[in-house]
Design a protein around this motif. Structure first.
Motif, short mmCIF file in Angstrom:
data_model
loop_
_atom_site.label_atom_id
_atom_site.label_comp_id
_atom_site.label_asym_id
_atom_site.label_seq_id
_atom_site.Cartn_x
_atom_site.Cartn_y
_atom_site.Cartn_z
N ARG A 1 71.72 120.24 59.59
CA ARG A 1 72.58 119.12 59.27
C ARG A 1 73.36 118.73 60.51
O ARG A 1 73.84 119.59 61.25
CB ARG A 1 73.56 119.47 58.13
CG ARG A 1 72.92 119.68 56.78
CD ARG A 1 72.35 118.37 56.23
NE ARG A 1 71.82 118.55 54.88
CZ ARG A 1 70.59 118.95 54.60
NH1 ARG A 1 69.75 119.21 55.61
NH2 ARG A 1 70.18 119.07 53.36
N ARG A 2 73.43 117.45 60.74
CA ARG A 2 74.21 116.97 61.87
C ARG A 2 75.69 117.12 61.56
O ARG A 2 76.11 117.14 60.40
CB ARG A 2 73.89 115.51 62.16
CG ARG A 2 72.42 115.26 62.45
CD ARG A 2 72.21 113.88 62.96
NE ARG A 2 70.79 113.60 63.15
CZ ARG A 2 70.32 112.58 63.84
NH1 ARG A 2 71.16 111.74 64.41
NH2 ARG A 2 69.02 112.37 63.96
N ILE A 3 76.47 117.18 62.61
CA ILE A 3 77.91 117.35 62.45
C ILE A 3 78.64 116.56 63.52
O ILE A 3 78.18 116.47 64.66
CB ILE A 3 78.31 118.85 62.53
CG1 ILE A 3 79.82 118.99 62.34
CG2 ILE A 3 77.82 119.48 63.82
CD1 ILE A 3 80.29 120.42 62.26
N GLY A 4 79.72 115.98 63.14
CA GLY A 4 80.51 115.20 64.08
C GLY A 4 81.78 114.70 63.41
O GLY A 4 82.08 115.02 62.24
N GLY A 5 82.51 113.91 64.11
CA GLY A 5 83.72 113.30 63.55
C GLY A 5 84.76 114.31 63.12
O GLY A 5 84.97 115.35 63.77
N LYS A 6 85.40 114.06 61.98
CA LYS A 6 86.51 114.88 61.51
C LYS A 6 86.06 116.29 61.17
O LYS A 6 86.79 117.26 61.43
CB LYS A 6 87.14 114.24 60.28
CG LYS A 6 88.39 114.97 59.75
CD LYS A 6 89.01 114.23 58.60
CE LYS A 6 90.28 114.96 58.14
NZ LYS A 6 90.02 116.35 57.73
N LEU A 7 84.86 116.46 60.60
CA LEU A 7 84.39 117.79 60.24
C LEU A 7 84.28 118.67 61.48
O LEU A 7 84.66 119.85 61.45
CB LEU A 7 83.05 117.69 59.52
CG LEU A 7 82.42 119.03 59.10
CD1 LEU A 7 83.38 119.82 58.21
CD2 LEU A 7 81.09 118.79 58.38
N LEU A 8 83.76 118.12 62.56
CA LEU A 8 83.66 118.89 63.80
C LEU A 8 85.05 119.28 64.30
O LEU A 8 85.26 120.42 64.75
CB LEU A 8 82.92 118.08 64.86
CG LEU A 8 82.81 118.73 66.25
CD1 LEU A 8 82.00 120.01 66.17
CD2 LEU A 8 82.18 117.78 67.25
N LEU A 9 85.99 118.36 64.21
CA LEU A 9 87.36 118.67 64.66
C LEU A 9 87.99 119.75 63.80
O LEU A 9 88.67 120.64 64.31
CB LEU A 9 88.22 117.40 64.63
CG LEU A 9 87.77 116.26 65.57
CD1 LEU A 9 88.67 115.04 65.38
CD2 LEU A 9 87.82 116.72 67.02
N ASP A 10 87.72 119.70 62.48
CA ASP A 10 88.29 120.71 61.58
C ASP A 10 87.72 122.10 61.86
O ASP A 10 88.45 123.10 61.88
CB ASP A 10 88.03 120.32 60.13
CG ASP A 10 88.81 119.08 59.70
OD1 ASP A 10 89.81 118.75 60.40
OD2 ASP A 10 88.43 118.44 58.71
N ILE A 11 86.42 122.16 62.06
CA ILE A 11 85.80 123.47 62.34
C ILE A 11 86.27 124.00 63.69
O ILE A 11 86.54 125.20 63.84
CB ILE A 11 84.27 123.34 62.30
CG1 ILE A 11 83.79 123.07 60.88
CG2 ILE A 11 83.61 124.60 62.85
CD1 ILE A 11 82.29 122.92 60.74
N ALA A 12 86.38 123.12 64.69
CA ALA A 12 86.86 123.55 65.99
C ALA A 12 88.29 124.07 65.90
O ALA A 12 88.64 125.08 66.54
CB ALA A 12 86.79 122.39 66.99
N GLU A 13 89.10 123.42 65.09
CA GLU A 13 90.49 123.89 64.93
C GLU A 13 90.52 125.23 64.23
O GLU A 13 91.31 126.12 64.59
CB GLU A 13 91.27 122.85 64.14
CG GLU A 13 92.74 123.21 63.95
CD GLU A 13 93.51 122.15 63.18
OE1 GLU A 13 94.72 122.36 62.94
OE2 GLU A 13 92.91 121.12 62.80
N ALA A 14 89.65 125.41 63.23
CA ALA A 14 89.61 126.69 62.51
C ALA A 14 89.14 127.82 63.43
O ALA A 14 89.59 128.97 63.29
CB ALA A 14 88.68 126.57 61.30
N LEU A 15 88.26 127.51 64.36
CA LEU A 15 87.76 128.52 65.30
C LEU A 15 88.64 128.64 66.54
O LEU A 15 88.38 129.49 67.40
CB LEU A 15 86.33 128.20 65.72
CG LEU A 15 85.26 128.27 64.62
CD1 LEU A 15 83.92 127.77 65.14
CD2 LEU A 15 85.13 129.70 64.11
N ASN A 16 89.64 127.75 66.65
CA ASN A 16 90.57 127.75 67.78
C ASN A 16 89.83 127.56 69.11
O ASN A 16 90.05 128.27 70.09
CB ASN A 16 91.38 129.06 67.82
CG ASN A 16 92.58 128.95 68.75
OD1 ASN A 16 93.12 127.86 68.98
ND2 ASN A 16 93.00 130.08 69.31
#
Length: 434
Positions: free
Chosen positions: A44-59
């Motif tokens: 599944r492709r990923i981008g936008g807000k979901l990518l930002l949320d996952i990046a924030e969760a992983l710090n």
């Protein structure tokens, strides 16, 4: 869905490295665990807000998740796999490996580059040790001198009295032989430690000629203007030995004849239309295809940014001229690979052989080669002609890619890893022997 990114693989690696459960990360990102599982397996492709949320969760910075391995690194790994096909590396997953383990991927790429550099050094040193006439002569002289010293010393060491006159003669012989041995040793060490330019000063005449032509780029501007060969000989032959000057003079005379027959201003416009294709150019220019090959090899870099290579041999198979390419090296001494079309052309004179080549142990698209053998001199009564073969090697033409399966060839048997070769003359130092 086709894999157009490795972002999911990087998310998985970051999550596992931090000890976060898949369900916990999915909950923080506001998605289901099953959907995150599809993302982590690049389905599944990923981008936008979901990518930002996952990046924030992983710090981590989002760029670290979407930044892929460089194309050069991927290409290097693919070439490393093609160098050793027997291992069966998963080439279809090389992009995933580079994305998940960029450090290990870079290590393998660097190691491959170092191995290639070392193999090139081994080829050069082996070629020199095996066929260098100066080295062989020096070693023979050293062994002969050591034997003479040992013989004289053994006589002096024998019990009994020796006539003073003979004793003095033996002492004198040992002194002279020792001095000669020391001089030969110093000369040999100097030769081995010298750079290529200095080494050719004491090398064979053919090696001196190769060095002169390489320094000149195989191009002589004054002869393109129909000037005399004497000026070019004086300029290029400064500091070379008399035998090498003789070879250079012969080469310049042929260069001058070629330049008159196919002037540069006539050849350059044709290159824009036909490229460095000796067969097509011969059809337009007429005459001898070997002359066209020599003219192509003599073109300067501003005329042909992608230079061509050229090898010429006589009927004995000895290389009398060599202009190698980085992707297609040629041996400095001795015979080349018997599978080269250069030698096949001697069996089919006056026929242009045209085919792609790939040298063993070298990845990449390979080169395209044209080879032809033509008679030397005029036709004589009851006299068989002597043939000279030319082989032009050039970058793989775009329209030739995939047209034919490249032939596997080597540089010379001594440094060729191809074991089951019908043309092998001697064992290779690059492969274990049983």
């Amino acid at each position: 869905m086709p894999r157009d990114t490795l972002t999911g693989s990087r998310i998985r690696e970051r999550r596992v490295a931090q000890g976060i459960k898949q369900a916990a990360l999915a909950q923080q990102a506001g998605i289901s665990a099953s959907y995150l599982n599809l993302i982590e397996h690049n389905r599944r492709r990923i981008g936008g807000k979901l990518l930002l949320d996952i990046a924030e969760a992983l710090n981590v910075e989002p760029a670290l998740l979407i930044e892929g391995a460089g194309a050069a690194l991927i290409s290097s790994l693919r070439e490393a796999a093609s160098d050793v096909p027997a291992v069966g590396a998963e080439v279809d997953r090389v992009d995933e490996f580079a994305g998940r383990f960029p450090g290990w991927a870079e290590l393998l790429s660097t190691a491959r580059q170092r191995i290639m550099a070392l193999e090139r050094n081994v080829e050069t040193l082996s070629d020199r040790m095996t066929h260098d006439p100066h080295l062989a002569t020096s070693l023979h002289e050293m062994l002969s001198t050591v034997t003479a010293i040992r013989s004289a010393a053994s006589i002096l060491a024998e019990p009994g009295e020796i006539d003073p006159e003979w004793q003095a003669r033996f002492h004198r012989n040992i002194y002279d032989d020792s001095a000669r041995l020391a001089e030969t040793s110093r000369g040999l060490v100097t030769y081995l430690e010298a750079d290529d330019e200095t080494a050719t000063e004491t090398g064979a005449p053919q090696e001196e000629l190769d060095a002169v032509l390489e320094a000149a780029g195989h191009h002589v501007p004054e002869l393109e203007q129909n000037a005399s060969e004497d000026g070019a000989l004086m300029r290029l032959g400064d500091g070379v030995s008399a035998p090498a000057r003789t070879l250079l003079k012969t080469w310049l005379e042929r260069y001058a004849r070629d330049a008159v027959a196919i002037p540069m201003d006539q050849l350059v416009p044709l290159l824009a239309t036909h490229g460095p294709d000796p067969g097509a150019l011969t059809k337009v220019l007429g005459g001898d295809p070997t002359r066209v090959m020599r003219r192509l090899a003599a073109m300067p870099i501003d005329v042909m940014p992608d230079p061509v290579g050229l090898a010429i041999c006589d009927s004995s198979g000895v290389l009398s001229y060599r202009k190698p390419l980085p992707d297609f090296p040629m041996p400095r001494f001795g015979a080349a690979c018997p599978l080269w079309p250069l030698y096949r052309a001697l069996n089919r004179p006056m026929v242009i052989l045209s085919l792609p080549l790939v040298q063993q142990g070298r990845a990449g698209a390979g080169v395209w080669a044209e080879a032809v053998a033509m008679p030397v001199g005029e036709i004589a009564v009851n006299s068989d002609p002597i043939f000279e073969a030319h082989m032009l090697v050039r970058p793989m033409p775009r329209d030739g890619e995939g047209a034919a399966v490249p032939a596997d060839v080597g540089v010379t048997c001594r440094v060729c890893p191809k074991i089951d070769c019908i043309g092998r003359r001697e064992p290779s130092i690059l492969t274990p022997t049983g």
